[in-house]
Design an enzyme around this catalytic site. Structure first.
Site, PDB file in Angstrom:
ATOM      1  CB  CYS A 134      -3.478   1.452   7.565  1.00 35.63           C
ATOM      2  SG  CYS A 134      -2.198   0.436   8.246  1.00 35.63           S
TER       3      CYS A 134
ATOM      4  CG  HIS B  56      -2.172  -0.579   1.235  1.00 34.81           C
ATOM      5  ND1 HIS B  56      -2.782  -1.087   2.369  1.00 34.81           N
ATOM      6  CD2 HIS B  56      -3.055  -0.768   0.225  1.00 34.81           C
ATOM      7  CE1 HIS B  56      -3.977  -1.570   2.041  1.00 34.81           C
ATOM      8  NE2 HIS B  56      -4.166  -1.394   0.750  1.00 34.81           N
TER       9      HIS B  56
HETATM   10  N1  ARG Z   1      -4.103  -7.128   6.796  1.00 35.82           N
HETATM   11  C1  ARG Z   1      -4.467  -5.919   6.130  1.00 35.82           C
HETATM   12  C2  ARG Z   1      -4.386  -6.099   4.633  1.00 35.82           C
HETATM   13  O1  ARG Z   1      -3.465  -6.731   4.167  1.00 35.82           O
HETATM   14  C3  ARG Z   1      -3.599  -4.792   6.587  1.00 35.82           C
HETATM   15  C4  ARG Z   1      -3.959  -3.476   5.972  1.00 35.82           C
HETATM   16  C5  ARG Z   1      -3.079  -2.382   6.470  1.00 35.82           C
HETATM   17  N2  ARG Z   1      -3.393  -1.188   5.811  1.00 35.82           N
HETATM   18  C6  ARG Z   1      -2.529  -0.366   5.224  1.00 35.82           C
HETATM   19  N3  ARG Z   1      -3.003   0.666   4.666  1.00 35.82           N
HETATM   20  N4  ARG Z   1      -1.244  -0.580   5.177  1.00 35.82           N
HETATM   21  O2  ARG Z   1      -5.204  -5.654   3.890  1.00 35.82           O
END
Ligand code: ARG
Length: 272
Positions: free
Chosen positions: A266, A170
């Site tokens: 997040c 991300h």
């Molecule tokens: N387990 C979640 C996923 O993989 C974690 C999300 C974390 N969010 C972020 N924006 N980094 O979707």
């Protein structure tokens, strides 16, 4: 700002490399205490916190930056664009945030149904502080084409950034806009063109070292006010740079959430 309670948080499946080996590994009591401390830290700097309750069977809901992109247009209109989650396990999370924003009187819109591609909200789409300008990460969870359509429709320019490393799946894991002129980045997550774009738009670019970025999610930090920076505990070199740049570092423990591939940024959603 919005948080989601960690009542049902766990690692129940693997959809990013950080989750590998962590199924069933979350200490629920520690996770709760860490979330309570995060909330208290936001309240201490004067933020008003709303909470959407975490739902059974949706363990990643606690990462409430991912299901929407809230906006405020230059004309003063508030709204939220709903995500189209990449992972099937996370798709049912979105409706809970649609309901929240509807109850707040926001204009809530989905992506055009005829537009293909996924979009994970403020996991990949980050507002440039103080401008109607969007940074758009793509490659793992969000498709690049989505940004062109969104930008045209909403009238904001998008600066697309290709993500190059699956640990940084991300955009909010490798780019943290701290204020209008300052960003914290992990350069290894971008291609040369992306890095050049970042440098062209932020006068000051702080670079987190690899270990702190990859293992401690240093760039998943958050500045709620352009002054404090909330960040996972132990990012020693990053913190020294932040202090040198005049920020006040607030170290927080998010290691239960790191097992799922998330940290401070997040776990919250900023909206107007
Ligand atoms: N387990 C979640 C996923 O993989 C974690 C999300 C974390 N969010 C972020 N924006 N980094 O979707």
């Amino acid at each position: 700002m919005l948080l989601t309670s960690p009542d049902h948080f766990e690692v129940a499946y693997v959809i990013n490399p950080h989750m590998e080996g962590h199924i069933g590994d979350v200490d629920a009591e520690r996770a709760r205490a860490q979330w309570d401390a995060l909330r208290a830290a936001y309240e201490r700097v004067g933020m008003e916190v709303s909470v959407v309750a975490g739902q059974p069977g949706l363990p990643d809901m606690v990462f409430c930056a991912n299901q929407t992109l809230p906006y405020l247009t230059p004309g003063g209109q508030r709204g939220a664009i709903l995500s189209r989650m990449h992972a099937p396990q996370r798709k049912p999370e979105v409706e809970h945030y649609a309901r929240f924003f509807e109850s707040e009187g926001y204009e809530v819109t989905g992506l055009d149904p005829d537009l293909p591609g996924d979009f994970e909200g403020m996991g990949d789409a980050l507002w440039h502080p103080g401008r109607y300008l969007l940074w758009g990460g793509y490659g793992y969870r969000t498709d690049r084409g989505v940004y062109d359509r969104l930008g045209d429709k909403m009238g904001f320019p998008v600066l697309p950034l290709h993500l190059e490393d699956p640990d940084f799946y991300h955009l909010d894991t490798c780019l943290c806009p701290l204020d209008e002129h300052t960003a914290l980045v992990y350069p290894g997550a971008f291609d040369d063109e992306g890095l050049a774009t970042i440098r062209a738009h932020f006068a000051r670019v702080l670079e987190a070292p690899e270990h702190e970025a990859r293992d401690l999610f240093a760039c998943n930090a958050h500045s709620p006010d352009g002054r404090h920076v909330f960040i996972q505990r132990g990012c020693t070199e990053t913190n020294a740079m932040l202090r040198e740049a005049g920020f006040e570092v607030v170290e927080l423990d998010t290691d239960e959430y790191l097992k799922s591939g998330g940290s401070v940024f997040c776990m919250k959603l900023m909206y107007w």
